[in-house]
Scaffold this motif. Structure first.
Motif, PDB file in Angstrom:
ATOM      1  N   THR A 176       0.885  -1.166   0.000  1.00  0.00           N
ATOM      2  CA  THR A 176       0.000   0.000   0.000  1.00  0.00           C
ATOM      3  C   THR A 176       0.916   1.208   0.000  1.00  0.00           C
ATOM      4  O   THR A 176       1.801   1.314   0.845  1.00  0.00           O
ATOM      5  N   ARG A 227      -4.082   1.740  -2.942  1.00  0.00           N
ATOM      6  CA  ARG A 227      -4.218   0.342  -2.530  1.00  0.00           C
ATOM      7  C   ARG A 227      -4.457  -0.577  -3.726  1.00  0.00           C
ATOM      8  O   ARG A 227      -5.029  -1.659  -3.576  1.00  0.00           O
ATOM      9  N   PHE A 254      -6.823   6.928  -3.557  1.00  0.00           N
ATOM     10  CA  PHE A 254      -7.632   7.994  -2.984  1.00  0.00           C
ATOM     11  C   PHE A 254      -6.706   9.146  -2.636  1.00  0.00           C
ATOM     12  O   PHE A 254      -5.588   8.925  -2.190  1.00  0.00           O
ATOM     13  N   SER A 275      -6.162  -1.902   7.982  1.00  0.00           N
ATOM     14  CA  SER A 275      -6.494  -0.514   7.658  1.00  0.00           C
ATOM     15  C   SER A 275      -5.279   0.392   7.702  1.00  0.00           C
ATOM     16  O   SER A 275      -4.260   0.056   8.296  1.00  0.00           O
ATOM     17  N   ALA A 283      -8.413   3.968   4.803  1.00  0.00           N
ATOM     18  CA  ALA A 283      -8.675   2.923   3.825  1.00  0.00           C
ATOM     19  C   ALA A 283      -8.517   1.561   4.463  1.00  0.00           C
ATOM     20  O   ALA A 283      -7.614   1.350   5.275  1.00  0.00           O
TER      21      ALA A 283
END
Length: 170
Positions: free
Chosen positions: A65, A80, A96, A117, A131
């Motif tokens: 990520t 991601r 994002f 997360s 996320a």
């Protein structure tokens, strides 16, 4: 801003504390050996000549990520697209972003990573990205990256986070 109670989950000492890391386009192994599936990371990203620069977290076995700064777009982002299991719903594997202006050539981030997360607090909480991620358990590496030119990371501090236990009814 992150809630103060998160500080109670920190290990007694940082597992890494670095003043600066120069990041060439080829990458850097300056953070090799710093890993974990639950971390708090403080860092200032200075994109300099890079188009994009930052940290790849929960990296391993072809997945990661990316948390970074896009200089052209003037935005902090979480990417991601290769963060593990991303095929279970259309559009999950996406990037994002939120607009954030550089201050003195950099952007300060506080990043919380756990098993599923990522939370990114940019510029002292002026912008926040959250996320879900679903990496393999063995994907625990941390690595700096720079695309399109060299960059620099400053004031890097990494803490392991202990498990939080919650009791129903409290």
């Amino acid at each position: 801003r992150p809630v103060g109670e998160l500080r109670a989950l920190r290990g007694a000492c940082p597992i890494a504390s670095l003043a600066t890391v120069d990041v060439p386009v080829a990458g850097s192994d300056a953070l090799a050996g710093i890993d974990g599936d639950a971390l708090e990371i403080s860092v200032v990203i200075e994109p300099a000549d890079a188009e994009r620069a930052g940290l790849a977290v929960r990296q391993g076995d072809g997945e990661e990520t990316r948390i970074g700064y896009d200089r052209e777009r003037g935005a902090v982002y979480v990417d991601r697209t290769t963060s593990g299991d991303v095929l279970f719903v259309t559009g999950f594997g996406a990037r994002f972003e939120v607009p954030v202006a550089l201050r003195d050539g950099g952007v300060a981030l506080t990043i919380f990573i756990d098993r599923s997360s990522v939370e990114v607090f940019a510029d002292d909480g002026r912008a926040v990205l959250s996320a879900n991620i679903f990496p393999l358990p063995g994907s625990v590496k941390l690595a700096p990256f720079a695309e399109g030119g060299p960059a620099r990371l400053r004031q890097i501090e990494v803490h392991r986070l202990a498990n939080a236990s919650f009791t129903a009814g409290r």
